[in-house]
Enzyme design. Structure first.
Site, PDB file in Angstrom:
ATOM      1  N   ASP A 313       0.829  -1.215   0.000  1.00  0.00           N
ATOM      2  CA  ASP A 313       0.000   0.000   0.000  1.00  0.00           C
ATOM      3  C   ASP A 313       0.860   1.260   0.000  1.00  0.00           C
ATOM      4  O   ASP A 313       0.650   2.177  -0.787  1.00  0.00           O
ATOM      5  CB  ASP A 313      -0.952   0.013   1.202  1.00  0.00           C
ATOM      6  N   ASN A 336       0.118  -7.862  -6.310  1.00  0.00           N
ATOM      7  CA  ASN A 336      -1.160  -7.752  -5.583  1.00  0.00           C
ATOM      8  C   ASN A 336      -1.769  -6.351  -5.665  1.00  0.00           C
ATOM      9  O   ASN A 336      -2.915  -6.155  -5.278  1.00  0.00           O
ATOM     10  CB  ASN A 336      -1.056  -8.303  -4.154  1.00  0.00           C
ATOM     11  N   LYS A 340      -6.522  -4.952  -5.664  1.00  0.00           N
ATOM     12  CA  LYS A 340      -6.919  -4.049  -4.576  1.00  0.00           C
ATOM     13  C   LYS A 340      -8.200  -3.300  -4.969  1.00  0.00           C
ATOM     14  O   LYS A 340      -8.990  -3.793  -5.760  1.00  0.00           O
ATOM     15  CB  LYS A 340      -5.766  -3.090  -4.268  1.00  0.00           C
TER      16      LYS A 340
END
Length: 427
Positions: A313, A336, A340
């Site tokens: 993030d 990944n 999200k």
């Protein structure tokens, strides 16, 4: 569509007390609901994701009171698995931190519950978690597309030997870990594939321990959980500040400080995203650590080439910080990002090109070369809070930036733009 144009900012200086962590807030709420006793949660995040969790707990019969500013929650635990009063449908928006843990926890006992959400939630994969829960006896049906919400849960989870794929989201493992102690049988969870975002598992284990449950962790490859346990309220629990939210202010300090100090996290924090500060230091900023603060002072920034799997993030913030660094920055092992709030790799590449950067978007990496001068662009935010906050940093140049749908920051940081303005000196 609503938009916000940020004019060029000459300097960023000052201190900010961070809103509570989203990851910690929603885990703490669920554990407090499952626990014996009353829990007073303070510095709770007031955001969309947390509201979805609170609404779900309320529908499941959990009693709580919120302070006027919604940052303190006094919650009475159920002393075990959550029970639906009858057939129930819970709408969870686009809150992965509510969908995944609830999908597991609500498979304990005999409920009939449908979990659904916004259209984007129906594109976020949950098949690996469902496969694992089914291995433990859970009865789960897909109501639309195989491997994606909405789900119908009919209880049945008893524990046992379970495999979970760790390569897409650590939230699947988090959901299993939080649920397994309440199952009647012991559970052995084996992780297959590379575990992404490992520090988020540490947050989960840390919180479980706070609520009185410890498990055996064998190198993050195998977890052994005794069944038939209970969570116990710690009484009071302070939610630490959101380390991902800190990244925007620390980056602003690195680019246009002054010195920016964030409080509510520090060297004692359990969140892996505090390691973001180390990346800024590597790029040339000066970092000072305290127990409950991190400060960043401006430096000459240069490009980096790094594996960002441990801070996916916060790594997004490095992508826009790279616009101010000398050379070509490469962020690796970030597949990944694609699963999200939006496909963040595609979104980031698209919007960076709009401001003039040269970008190479790989399957699981992004390579960014800044332009000689940034261009004013309308930045699409894809209903993704982090896209809006990342691209606010473009204003730290001599070029304005226009953020479309700026209110999407409500997912984690409703007053982000006000706080940034408070600390900024206009050019």
């Amino acid at each position: 569509m609503e938009s916000l144009t940020l004019q060029p900012i000459a300097r960023v200086d000052g201190a900010i007390n961070l809103p509570g962590s989203k990851s910690v807030s929603n885990r703490a709420l669920l554990l407090a609901a499952l626990a014996c006793g009353k829990t007073a949660l303070t510095n709770l995040l007031d955001s969309d994701d947390v509201r979805h969790m609170l609404n779900a707990l309320s529908a499941l019969g959990i009693n709580y009171t919120l302070s006027a500013d919604r940052t303190r929650c006094d919650i009475t635990g159920n002393g075990g698995a959550l029970r639906a009063p009858g057939a129930l449908e819970l709408f969870l928006g686009n809150a992965g931190t509510a969908m995944r843990p609830l999908a597991a926890a609500l498979c304990l006992g005999q409920n009939e519950i449908v979990l659904t959400g916004e259209p984007r939630m129906k594109e976020r994969p949950i098949g690996h978690l469902v496969d694992s829960l089914r291995q433990g006896g859970a009865n789960i049906d897909y109501l639309e597309q195989e491997n994606y919400p909405p789900l119908r849960l009919r209880g049945g989870f008893t524990g046992g030997d379970i495999e979970v794929d760790g390569s897409v989201s650590s939230q699947f493992l988090t959901a299993l870990l939080m649920t397994a102690p309440l199952a009647p049988k012991d559970t052995i969870i084996r992780v297959k594939g590379e575990l992404v975002s490992k520090p988020y598992i540490d947050i989960t284990l840390n919180l479980m321990k706070t609520f009185g449950v410890e498990i055996a962790n064998h190198h993050y490859q195998q977890f052994v959980v005794k069944g038939g346990q209970q969570y116990h309220s710690p009484g009071r629990y302070l939610v630490e500040g959101d380390a991902s939210s800190a990244s925007y202010f620390l980056a602003a300090g690195a680019i246009k400080g002054g010195t920016v100090k964030v409080t509510g996290i520090g060297r004692k924090s359990m969140q892996g995203d505090i390691r973001f500060a180390d990346v800024l230091e590597k790029m040339g900023a000066t970092i000072t650590w305290g127990d409950d603060f991190i400060a960043c002072t401006r430096g000459e920034l240069h490009a980096i080439d790094m594996d960002m799997n441990h801070i996916p993030d916060a790594a997004m913030t490095i992508a826009t910080t790279a616009l101010f660094a000398k050379g070509t920055t490469t962020l690796r092992n970030i597949y990944n990002w694609r699963v999200k709030e939006t496909d963040r790799l595609f979104a980031m590449a698209t919007e960076l090109r709009k401001v003039g950067a040269e970008v190479e978007e790989g399957h699981d990496y992004i390579r960014i070369t800044p332009p000689a001068k940034l261009q004013h662009a309308d930045i699409g935010t894809y209903n993704d809070h982090r896209m809006a906050m990342c691209f606010s940093l473009v204003a730290l140049s001599d070029t304005p930036v226009t953020i479309l749908d700026p209110k999407c920051t409500a997912k984690t940081f409703p007053d982000y733009f006000e706080q940034l303005a408070r600390m900024s000196t206009p050019a």
